[in-house]
Write a protein that holds these residues in place. Structure first.
Motif, PDB file in Angstrom:
ATOM      1  N   ILE A 161       7.475 -38.115   4.175  1.00 15.50           N
ATOM      2  CA  ILE A 161       6.388 -38.993   3.705  1.00 15.50           C
ATOM      3  C   ILE A 161       5.481 -38.264   2.712  1.00 15.50           C
ATOM      4  N   ARG A 162       5.884 -37.068   2.311  1.00 14.02           N
ATOM      5  CA  ARG A 162       5.104 -36.269   1.377  1.00 14.02           C
ATOM      6  C   ARG A 162       5.468 -36.661  -0.045  1.00 14.02           C
ATOM      7  N   GLY A 163       4.473 -37.099  -0.794  1.00 21.37           N
ATOM      8  CA  GLY A 163       4.693 -37.470  -2.181  1.00 21.37           C
ATOM      9  C   GLY A 163       4.402 -36.321  -3.122  1.00 21.37           C
ATOM     10  N   ASP A 164       3.961 -36.663  -4.315  1.00 17.75           N
ATOM     11  CA  ASP A 164       3.676 -35.660  -5.348  1.00 17.75           C
ATOM     12  C   ASP A 164       2.506 -34.762  -4.958  1.00 17.75           C
ATOM     13  N   MET A 165       2.539 -33.533  -5.460  1.00 11.79           N
ATOM     14  CA  MET A 165       1.432 -32.610  -5.247  1.00 11.79           C
ATOM     15  C   MET A 165       0.215 -33.098  -6.025  1.00 11.79           C
ATOM     16  N   ILE A 166      -0.929 -33.096  -5.370  1.00 13.05           N
ATOM     17  CA  ILE A 166      -2.184 -33.504  -6.006  1.00 13.05           C
ATOM     18  C   ILE A 166      -2.949 -32.279  -6.497  1.00 13.05           C
ATOM     19  N   GLY A 167      -2.975 -31.241  -5.659  1.00 12.99           N
ATOM     20  CA  GLY A 167      -3.711 -30.045  -6.035  1.00 12.99           C
ATOM     21  C   GLY A 167      -3.302 -28.858  -5.191  1.00 12.99           C
ATOM     22  N   GLN A 168      -3.568 -27.664  -5.732  1.00 15.27           N
ATOM     23  CA  GLN A 168      -3.229 -26.448  -5.014  1.00 15.27           C
ATOM     24  C   GLN A 168      -4.406 -25.500  -5.100  1.00 15.27           C
ATOM     25  N   HIS A 169      -4.733 -24.911  -3.962  1.00 16.65           N
ATOM     26  CA  HIS A 169      -5.839 -23.967  -3.877  1.00 16.65           C
ATOM     27  C   HIS A 169      -5.304 -22.686  -3.256  1.00 16.65           C
ATOM     28  N   ALA A 170      -6.159 -21.728  -3.003  1.00 12.58           N
ATOM     29  CA  ALA A 170      -5.728 -20.410  -2.525  1.00 12.58           C
ATOM     30  C   ALA A 170      -4.747 -20.489  -1.356  1.00 12.58           C
ATOM     31  N   GLN A 171      -5.124 -21.125  -0.263  1.00 13.20           N
ATOM     32  CA  GLN A 171      -4.251 -21.165   0.906  1.00 13.20           C
ATOM     33  C   GLN A 171      -3.965 -22.582   1.374  1.00 13.20           C
ATOM     34  N   LYS A 172      -4.106 -23.554   0.488  1.00 10.57           N
ATOM     35  CA  LYS A 172      -3.826 -24.936   0.873  1.00 10.57           C
ATOM     36  C   LYS A 172      -3.316 -25.738  -0.319  1.00 10.57           C
ATOM     37  N   VAL A 173      -2.472 -26.714  -0.003  1.00 14.80           N
ATOM     38  CA  VAL A 173      -1.886 -27.591  -1.012  1.00 14.80           C
ATOM     39  C   VAL A 173      -2.068 -29.024  -0.523  1.00 14.80           C
ATOM     40  N   GLU A 174      -2.441 -29.909  -1.432  1.00 15.19           N
ATOM     41  CA  GLU A 174      -2.609 -31.321  -1.085  1.00 15.19           C
ATOM     42  C   GLU A 174      -1.518 -32.148  -1.764  1.00 15.19           C
ATOM     43  N   TYR A 175      -0.917 -33.050  -0.975  1.00 10.92           N
ATOM     44  CA  TYR A 175       0.115 -33.963  -1.462  1.00 10.92           C
ATOM     45  C   TYR A 175      -0.328 -35.398  -1.228  1.00 10.92           C
ATOM     46  N   LYS A 176       0.158 -36.278  -2.076  1.00  7.93           N
ATOM     47  CA  LYS A 176      -0.043 -37.700  -1.866  1.00  7.93           C
ATOM     48  C   LYS A 176       0.836 -38.129  -0.686  1.00  7.93           C
ATOM     49  N   SER A 177       0.302 -38.993   0.176  1.00  8.56           N
ATOM     50  CA  SER A 177       1.099 -39.530   1.283  1.00  8.56           C
ATOM     51  C   SER A 177       1.782 -40.810   0.826  1.00  8.56           C
ATOM     52  N   THR A 178       3.044 -40.961   1.179  1.00  3.65           N
ATOM     53  CA  THR A 178       3.752 -42.198   0.833  1.00  3.65           C
ATOM     54  C   THR A 178       3.506 -43.276   1.886  1.00  3.65           C
ATOM     55  N   ILE A 179       2.848 -42.915   2.986  1.00  7.63           N
ATOM     56  CA  ILE A 179       2.485 -43.859   4.039  1.00  7.63           C
ATOM     57  C   ILE A 179       0.977 -43.997   4.043  1.00  7.63           C
ATOM     58  N   SER A 180       0.517 -45.237   4.092  1.00 10.66           N
ATOM     59  CA  SER A 180      -0.914 -45.514   4.068  1.00 10.66           C
ATOM     60  C   SER A 180      -1.248 -46.587   5.094  1.00 10.66           C
ATOM     61  N   VAL A 181      -2.409 -46.469   5.685  1.00 11.24           N
ATOM     62  CA  VAL A 181      -2.921 -47.510   6.570  1.00 11.24           C
ATOM     63  C   VAL A 181      -3.433 -48.639   5.672  1.00 11.24           C
TER      64      VAL A 181
END
Length: 185
Positions: free
Chosen positions: A42-62
């Motif tokens: 359910i992990r979509g495209d990467m949104i952003g990357q920081h020192a020790q964390k990465v954020e991805y768009k979710s393909t599942i949404s409420v």
């Protein structure tokens, strides 16, 4: 005649996929099913990357959510994942509290079925949020929690950020999501 009407009604109800289903718990079930895969499916495209964390768009949404994402934290040479969804934003506490209760009601006692495992129930004690607290949270339990599902946590929070009340639903791994996020920062 009454017996026939009741029989037809019962047949119709049981022919549905899940009589007690709603769109929030359908989305939540998809997220929970992918928890053992670390939300890979359910992990979509990467949104952003920081020192020790990465954020991805979710393909599942409420349904109705303004923002859903998956975070990957690198904590002590281990990857920890967090799916979170902001389901409501409002400067009005009473509206946000009503949405918080609505989502709680949609999740409480939901039966989750994962292939190859016994079904389990999502359960929690409702605590009425107060405006005096900038963060109100309910942690759900999985009954019974077995195998890799023992590490799964589900939180529903009502939090004030910059005079806006936000209702968030989170599914994550570990004892406390806040500890993982603090360690990653």
């Amino acid at each position: 005649m009454i017996t026939l009407a009741l029989l037809l009604n019962a047949t119709w109800l049981f022919s549905q996929d899940d009589v007690f289903s709603n769109k929030t718990n359908v989305a939540l079930e998809k997220v929970i099913r992918d928890f053992p895969n670390r939300f890979h499916n359910i992990r979509g495209d990467m949104i952003g990357q920081h020192a020790q964390k990465v954020e991805y768009k979710s393909t599942i949404s409420v349904p109705g959510a303004s923002y859903c994402s998956i975070w990957k934290y690198n904590v002590a040479n281990n990857e920890v994942y967090d799916w979170n969804c902001t389901t409501f934003n409002s400067p009005n506490f009473m509206q946000a509290r009503a949405k918080f209760k609505e989502i709680y009601d949609q999740i409480e006692n939901t039966i989750i079925r994962i292939d190859g495992q016994k079904p389990f129930i999502i359960n929690a004690q409702y605590l009425t949020p107060t405006e005096m607290h900038n963060m109100n949270s309910i942690s759900f339990e999985l009954l019974p929690a077995v195998n890799e599902m023992k590490n799964l946590k589900i939180d529903l929070t009502l939090e004030k950020e910059s005079n806006i009340w936000k209702v968030r639903l989170s599914v994550y791994e570990g004892e406390r999501k806040l500890n993982a996020m603090t360690a990653a920062n």
